[in-house]
Scaffold this active site. Structure first.
Site, mmCIF file in Angstrom:
data_model
loop_
_atom_site.group_PDB
_atom_site.id
_atom_site.type_symbol
_atom_site.label_atom_id
_atom_site.label_comp_id
_atom_site.label_asym_id
_atom_site.label_seq_id
_atom_site.Cartn_x
_atom_site.Cartn_y
_atom_site.Cartn_z
ATOM 1 N N CYS A 1 70.014 34.256 44.043
ATOM 2 C CA CYS A 1 70.066 32.887 43.509
ATOM 3 C C CYS A 1 71.459 32.622 42.939
ATOM 4 C CB CYS A 1 69.009 32.709 42.423
ATOM 5 S SG CYS A 1 68.990 31.051 41.731
ATOM 6 N N CYS B 1 71.316 32.607 35.202
ATOM 7 C CA CYS B 1 70.367 32.782 34.093
ATOM 8 C C CYS B 1 70.394 34.248 33.619
ATOM 9 C CB CYS B 1 68.958 32.390 34.540
ATOM 10 S SG CYS B 1 68.914 30.801 35.406
ATOM 11 N N CYS C 1 67.491 36.745 34.283
ATOM 12 C CA CYS C 1 66.797 36.792 35.577
ATOM 13 C C CYS C 1 67.313 37.864 36.539
ATOM 14 C CB CYS C 1 66.876 35.426 36.243
ATOM 15 S SG CYS C 1 65.889 35.375 37.762
ATOM 16 N N CYS D 1 50.642 29.988 42.444
ATOM 17 C CA CYS D 1 51.990 29.511 42.101
ATOM 18 C C CYS D 1 53.030 30.217 42.968
ATOM 19 C CB CYS D 1 52.322 29.817 40.648
ATOM 20 S SG CYS D 1 51.069 29.262 39.496
ATOM 21 N N CYS E 1 50.837 25.297 42.717
ATOM 22 C CA CYS E 1 51.992 25.102 41.841
ATOM 23 C C CYS E 1 53.190 25.688 42.576
ATOM 24 C CB CYS E 1 51.775 25.837 40.516
ATOM 25 S SG CYS E 1 53.200 25.741 39.395
ATOM 26 N N CYS F 1 54.397 21.783 34.601
ATOM 27 C CA CYS F 1 54.250 23.105 33.985
ATOM 28 C C CYS F 1 55.626 23.450 33.435
ATOM 29 C CB CYS F 1 53.799 24.120 35.040
ATOM 30 S SG CYS F 1 53.824 25.825 34.438
ATOM 31 N N ARG G 1 50.027 29.100 28.391
ATOM 32 C CA ARG G 1 49.867 30.309 29.208
ATOM 33 C C ARG G 1 50.621 31.497 28.622
ATOM 34 N NH1 ARG G 1 51.422 28.723 34.197
ATOM 35 N NH2 ARG G 1 49.371 27.802 34.334
HETATM 36 N N1 SAM Z 1 64.597 29.252 40.428
HETATM 37 C C1 SAM Z 1 63.608 28.437 39.852
HETATM 38 C C2 SAM Z 1 63.894 28.070 38.408
HETATM 39 O O1 SAM Z 1 64.646 28.733 37.748
HETATM 40 O O2 SAM Z 1 63.335 27.092 37.966
HETATM 41 C C3 SAM Z 1 62.217 29.045 39.922
HETATM 42 C C4 SAM Z 1 62.010 30.520 39.719
HETATM 43 S S1 SAM Z 1 62.446 31.163 38.091
HETATM 44 C C5 SAM Z 1 62.320 32.901 38.329
HETATM 45 C C6 SAM Z 1 61.032 30.714 37.082
HETATM 46 C C7 SAM Z 1 61.028 31.085 35.645
HETATM 47 O O3 SAM Z 1 60.779 32.478 35.507
HETATM 48 C C8 SAM Z 1 62.291 30.882 34.831
HETATM 49 O O4 SAM Z 1 62.463 29.565 34.438
HETATM 50 C C9 SAM Z 1 62.035 31.784 33.627
HETATM 51 O O5 SAM Z 1 61.441 31.052 32.604
HETATM 52 C C10 SAM Z 1 61.093 32.849 34.183
HETATM 53 N N2 SAM Z 1 61.726 34.168 34.179
HETATM 54 C C11 SAM Z 1 62.654 34.620 35.039
HETATM 55 N N3 SAM Z 1 63.032 35.880 34.719
HETATM 56 C C12 SAM Z 1 62.326 36.221 33.628
HETATM 57 C C13 SAM Z 1 62.281 37.411 32.815
HETATM 58 N N4 SAM Z 1 63.052 38.459 33.064
HETATM 59 N N5 SAM Z 1 61.435 37.439 31.767
HETATM 60 C C14 SAM Z 1 60.649 36.360 31.496
HETATM 61 N N6 SAM Z 1 60.650 35.232 32.224
HETATM 62 C C15 SAM Z 1 61.483 35.157 33.273
HETATM 63 FE FE1 SF4 Z 2 67.703 31.465 39.919
HETATM 64 FE FE2 SF4 Z 2 66.396 33.182 38.388
HETATM 65 FE FE3 SF4 Z 2 67.724 31.180 37.281
HETATM 66 FE FE4 SF4 Z 2 65.483 30.653 38.731
HETATM 67 S S1 SF4 Z 2 65.619 31.789 36.805
HETATM 68 S S2 SF4 Z 2 67.438 29.544 38.779
HETATM 69 S S3 SF4 Z 2 65.650 32.284 40.266
HETATM 70 S S4 SF4 Z 2 68.639 32.878 38.444
#
Ligand code: SAM
Ligand code: SF4
Ligand code: DTB
Length: 332
Positions: free
Chosen positions: A68, A72, A75, A112, A143, A203, A275
């Site tokens: 991606c 973040c 992530c 989801c 979702c 959500c 949740r």
């Molecule tokens: N890329 C899209 C986004 O960011 O909206 C969808 C997938 S992203 C992985 C969805 C959510 O997963 C993120 O907004 C975050 O809140 C959660 N998430 C990702 N990594 C995480 C982690 N290590 N621990 C807890 N929540 C996590």
């Molecule tokens: Fe990409 Fe992970 Fe951020 Fe979603 S949370 S936008 S998958 S880097």
């Protein structure tokens, strides 16, 4: 709008009691109340709007994994962090439907699908639309979480029958730039507005344990509660620390602060599903029980979240039996 399945018609019952004018100081004070007082208040709210012994069950599938472009800090799927995750292309339709059917058999009522995109291309949305149609045909709620969307894309997803769109604010606006630099809080709010305007349920929640302050946690809750309409689902994630992400090694959050934040989310957004999301694998059964007592009434179920582990279904079934909790839609 239809209330969440098996909720007691809460959103319709008392819309005038839903507040959208919370201020951060007020929520900070709420979070600081004696634990028993805060939990008592959350319990009163929970019981006024929901059956406290019933929990909504969602299952997750990563339909496009890794690489991606966003940064973040939490992530494992960001191309900016080296977590050793294999990148995978968008999953074929039949594989997605097989996973959804298996989740349905295990007792999930909502499926989801998550994609590691900053935002989808229009041709990706077409493929996801086919997945939504297929999962709906299995009789499940749908979702998806695909990143930022345009107006045309939200319309297409609605047309395919999408029930919920997940798009988290993750933390307070003040702390956001410490966690993500490749998009703004405003970008996030814009997509949420588009989703809502397309008539798709929202959500939206966040992550705790990212080194944020108590004021940041209050700030996140205020942002969520002061949206023009409360999100129907509010996922509260505990950071899953993944080696190779900048947040690996962050000081762990006091579990009682996690429970308090769930309780405050219940008080602020009485008719929403709160949740208990990522992070359950590391939680004791007793801590999870406290979260349900504080007003959490939804979980992710199944042995995988997106790329990390979730509790074994046997452990969840045993916990539900010990607590007398029912999975909504299953024999309810
Ligand atoms: N890329 C899209 C986004 O960011 O909206 C969808 C997938 S992203 C992985 C969805 C959510 O997963 C993120 O907004 C975050 O809140 C959660 N998430 C990702 N990594 C995480 C982690 N290590 N621990 C807890 N929540 C996590
Ligand atoms: Fe990409 Fe992970 Fe951020 Fe979603 S949370 S936008 S998958 S880097
Ligand atoms: C949400 O708030 N939590 C889920 C779902 N929405 C998409 C994702 C949790 C991801 C945890 C890290 C992983 O498994 O990659």
């Amino acid at each position: 709008m239809r209330p969440e399945s098996n909720a007691v018609g809460a959103a319709e019952r008392a819309p005038d009691q839903l507040r959208h004018d919370w201020c951060i100081d007020e929520v900070e004070r709420l979070l600081e109340q004696p634990f028993s007082d805060l939990l008592y208040r959350a319990q009163q709210t929970h019981r006024a709007y929901f059956d406290p012994n019933e929990v909504q069950i969602s299952s997750l599938l990563s339909i496009k994994t890794g690489a991606c472009s966003e940064d973040c800090a939490y992530c494992p799927q960001s191309v900016h962090h080296d977590t050793g995750l294999e990148r995978e292309a968008l999953m074929p339709l039949q594989e997605v439907l097989k996973a959804a059917d298996e989740a349905r058999r295990q007792g999930a009522t909502r499926f989801c699908m998550g994609a590691a995109w900053r935002g989808p291309k229009d041709r990706d949305v077409e493929r996801v639309a086919a997945m939504i149609e297929g999962v709906k045909a299995l009789g499940m709620e749908t979702c998806v979480t695909l990143g930022m969307l345009t107006d045309g894309q939200t319309a297409r997803l609605k047309e395919a029958g999408l029930d919920y769109y997940n798009h988290n604010l993750d933390t307070s606006e003040a702390y956001y730039s410490q966690i993500i630099t490749t998009r703004t809080y405003q970008d996030r709010l814009e997509t949420l507005r588009r989703v809502r305007e397309a008539g798709i349920n929202v959500c939206c929640g966040g992550i705790l344990g990212m080194g944020e302050s108590a004021r940041d946690r209050a700030g996140l809750l205020v942002e969520l509660a002061n949206l023009p309409q409360h999100p129907e689902s509010v996922p509260i994630n505990l950071l899953v620390q993944v080696e190779g992400t900048p947040l690996a090694g962050t000081e762990t959050l006091d579990p009682f602060i996690f429970v308090r934040t769930i309780a405050a989310a219940r008080v602020l957004m009485p008719a929403s599903r709160v949740r208990l999301s990522a992070g359950r694998t590391e939680m004791s059964d007793e801590l999870q029980a406290l979260c349900f007592l504080a007003g959490a009434n939804s979980i992710f179920y199944g042995e995988r979240l997106l790329t990390t582990d979730n509790p074994q279904v046997g452990r969840d079934r045993a916990l539900f039996a010990r607590l007398g909790l029912r999975m909504s839609g299953v024999g309810a």
